[in-house]
Design an enzyme around this catalytic site. Structure first.
Site, PDB file in Angstrom:
ATOM      1  N   LYS A 119     121.675 -73.733   0.433  1.00  0.00           N
ATOM      2  CA  LYS A 119     121.330 -72.620  -0.460  1.00  0.00           C
ATOM      3  C   LYS A 119     122.207 -71.397  -0.219  1.00  0.00           C
ATOM      4  O   LYS A 119     122.548 -70.671  -1.155  1.00  0.00           O
ATOM      5  CB  LYS A 119     119.852 -72.254  -0.301  1.00  0.00           C
ATOM      6  CG  LYS A 119     118.912 -73.291  -0.879  1.00  0.00           C
ATOM      7  CD  LYS A 119     117.475 -72.794  -0.925  1.00  0.00           C
ATOM      8  CE  LYS A 119     116.587 -73.790  -1.648  1.00  0.00           C
ATOM      9  NZ  LYS A 119     115.198 -73.309  -1.767  1.00  0.00           N
ATOM     10  N   LYS A 211     118.904 -84.932  -7.709  1.00  0.00           N
ATOM     11  CA  LYS A 211     117.481 -84.727  -7.930  1.00  0.00           C
ATOM     12  C   LYS A 211     117.260 -83.836  -9.152  1.00  0.00           C
ATOM     13  O   LYS A 211     118.009 -82.887  -9.386  1.00  0.00           O
ATOM     14  CB  LYS A 211     116.859 -84.079  -6.689  1.00  0.00           C
ATOM     15  CG  LYS A 211     115.343 -83.992  -6.714  1.00  0.00           C
ATOM     16  CD  LYS A 211     114.830 -83.410  -5.409  1.00  0.00           C
ATOM     17  CE  LYS A 211     113.315 -83.246  -5.444  1.00  0.00           C
ATOM     18  NZ  LYS A 211     112.801 -82.624  -4.210  1.00  0.00           N
ATOM     19  N   LYS A 214     114.985 -77.459 -11.329  1.00  0.00           N
ATOM     20  CA  LYS A 214     114.876 -76.345 -12.276  1.00  0.00           C
ATOM     21  C   LYS A 214     116.069 -75.412 -12.190  1.00  0.00           C
ATOM     22  O   LYS A 214     116.265 -74.585 -13.069  1.00  0.00           O
ATOM     23  CB  LYS A 214     113.573 -75.581 -12.037  1.00  0.00           C
ATOM     24  CG  LYS A 214     113.268 -75.180 -10.618  1.00  0.00           C
ATOM     25  CD  LYS A 214     111.819 -74.723 -10.503  1.00  0.00           C
ATOM     26  CE  LYS A 214     111.362 -74.590  -9.067  1.00  0.00           C
ATOM     27  NZ  LYS A 214     109.932 -74.330  -8.956  1.00  0.00           N
TER      28      LYS A 214
END
Length: 348
Positions: A119, A211, A214
């Site tokens: 991230k 995967k 969103k």
């Protein structure tokens, strides 16, 4: 007998971040399983809004997302009267215990967390301290309720292992004080992962090796829980496939991630095994299979979407559910946090 005595009642804790639209992966990978666990466990389901602000959030959008995720929990079938639904920031004990855990966890443990590396990317110096220390707060989320079982996806399994390490170190570091205060040999349980559900890893409709997320820039990569029937149909028809017909047996899916993903989605929505789905559609073209998948997805998701939209239009009701849940969660959290203070040596 109080919660802080030797007996720790079996309890499930899990949560989702209110950041962006919930999608089919959230529903099949978590919510369906959460609903089923209500029949066998005491459950606490949290909207983890404190985790959400580890990256920048628009305050108006964050409030909207908190209510939308709550609406999704309710629409999926979670019973807010028998179990607990609340948003994390209403129960201050999460942050309070997280600080204690910041002092228990070791820097080397956090340095091994792969999700921070992913991230934060290359510019880690500009990542927030919250993003780095996120796993300690996650440990506090679970252990402030002394939860014994945590349904998690594969991507969160490392964080749960860290929560177990933190619990074990706390129990070891304060063993004498834990015993002195009548809690036996350990205060915190080592929470067990529950990686299960009809489809624990739903993949992108545009790339079967990634995967469903969103955060993917393409809305065609996912089916959002707020998508209407026409949008669901369009996304499934446009889902990436390959030129070969569907196989009749599982080994025929090897090396075909998009085909395997769509078969997995059909299996999860229908309650059939993948083998049964392949027997039904094997040898046929994707066009016929996709048409059947559209009908199935619309039939299964339509009622959830409709109820989500209805509930999302009643902010006062959603807020009342969250407040009631927070009030009940706080009773458990406060009792356990008071015990932690006694064990650590704080005066209260």
């Amino acid at each position: 007998m109080t919660e802080t005595s030797l007996t720790i009642p079996p309890r499930v804790f899990s949560g989702m971040q209110p950041s962006g639209n919930l999608h089919l992966g959230n529903y099949l990978g978590a919510m369906v399983n959460w609903v089923a666990m209500q029949r066998t466990h005491d459950c606490i389901y949290c909207v983890v809004d404190m985790h959400a602000i580890t990256v920048a959030q628009d305050p108006h959008e964050l409030r909207k997302s908190i209510r939308e995720v709550t609406a999704a929990y309710l629409a999926a079938g979670i019973d807010a009267k028998k179990h607990i639904i609340f948003n994390q920031s209403q129960v201050a004990e999460h942050a309070e215990l997280a600080w204690v855990f910041n002092c228990v966890a070791r820097l080397g443990w956090l340095n091994r967390m792969t999700q921070f590396k992913e991230k934060a990317g290359k510019d880690r110096e500009n990542a927030s301290v919250g993003l780095y220390a996120y796993p300690n707060l996650m440990a506090a989320d679970i252990l402030v309720y002394r939860a014994t079982h945590v349904p998690v996806g594969e991507d969160q399994k490392q964080h749960l292992e860290l929560a177990r390490d933190i619990a074990q170190k706390f129990n070891n570091d304060f063993a004498a004080s834990i015993a002195e205060h009548g809690f036996g040999e350990e205060f915190f349980p080592l929470p067990e992962p529950m990686i299960q559900g009809p489809a624990t890893r739903v993949m992108s409709l545009r790339d079967g090796t990634k995967k469903m997320s969103k955060s993917d820039p393409s809305d065609y990569s996912r089916i959002n829980l707020i998508d209407d029937a026409d949008t669901i149909a369009l996304k499934i028809r446009r889902a990436k496939t390959d030129p070969e017909p569907l196989p009749s047996e599982m080994q025929g899916l090897a090396g075909r991630p998009e085909a395997e993903n769509l078969i997995g989605i059909f299996s999860a929505l229908s309650g059939q095994s993948k083998e049964e789905v392949l027997k039904q559609f094997g040898g046929g073209q994707f066009s016929a299979f996709k048409a059947a998948l559209v009908d199935l997805a619309v039939a299964k998701l339509g009622p959830v979407t409709a109820e989500m939209k209805r509930l999302s239009g009643d902010a006062a009701y959603i807020d009342s559910v969250l407040k009631d849940g927070a009030d009940r969660a706080r009773v458990i959290a406060r009792q356990n946090m008071d015990a932690v203070k006694d064990i650590v040596g704080f005066v209260r």
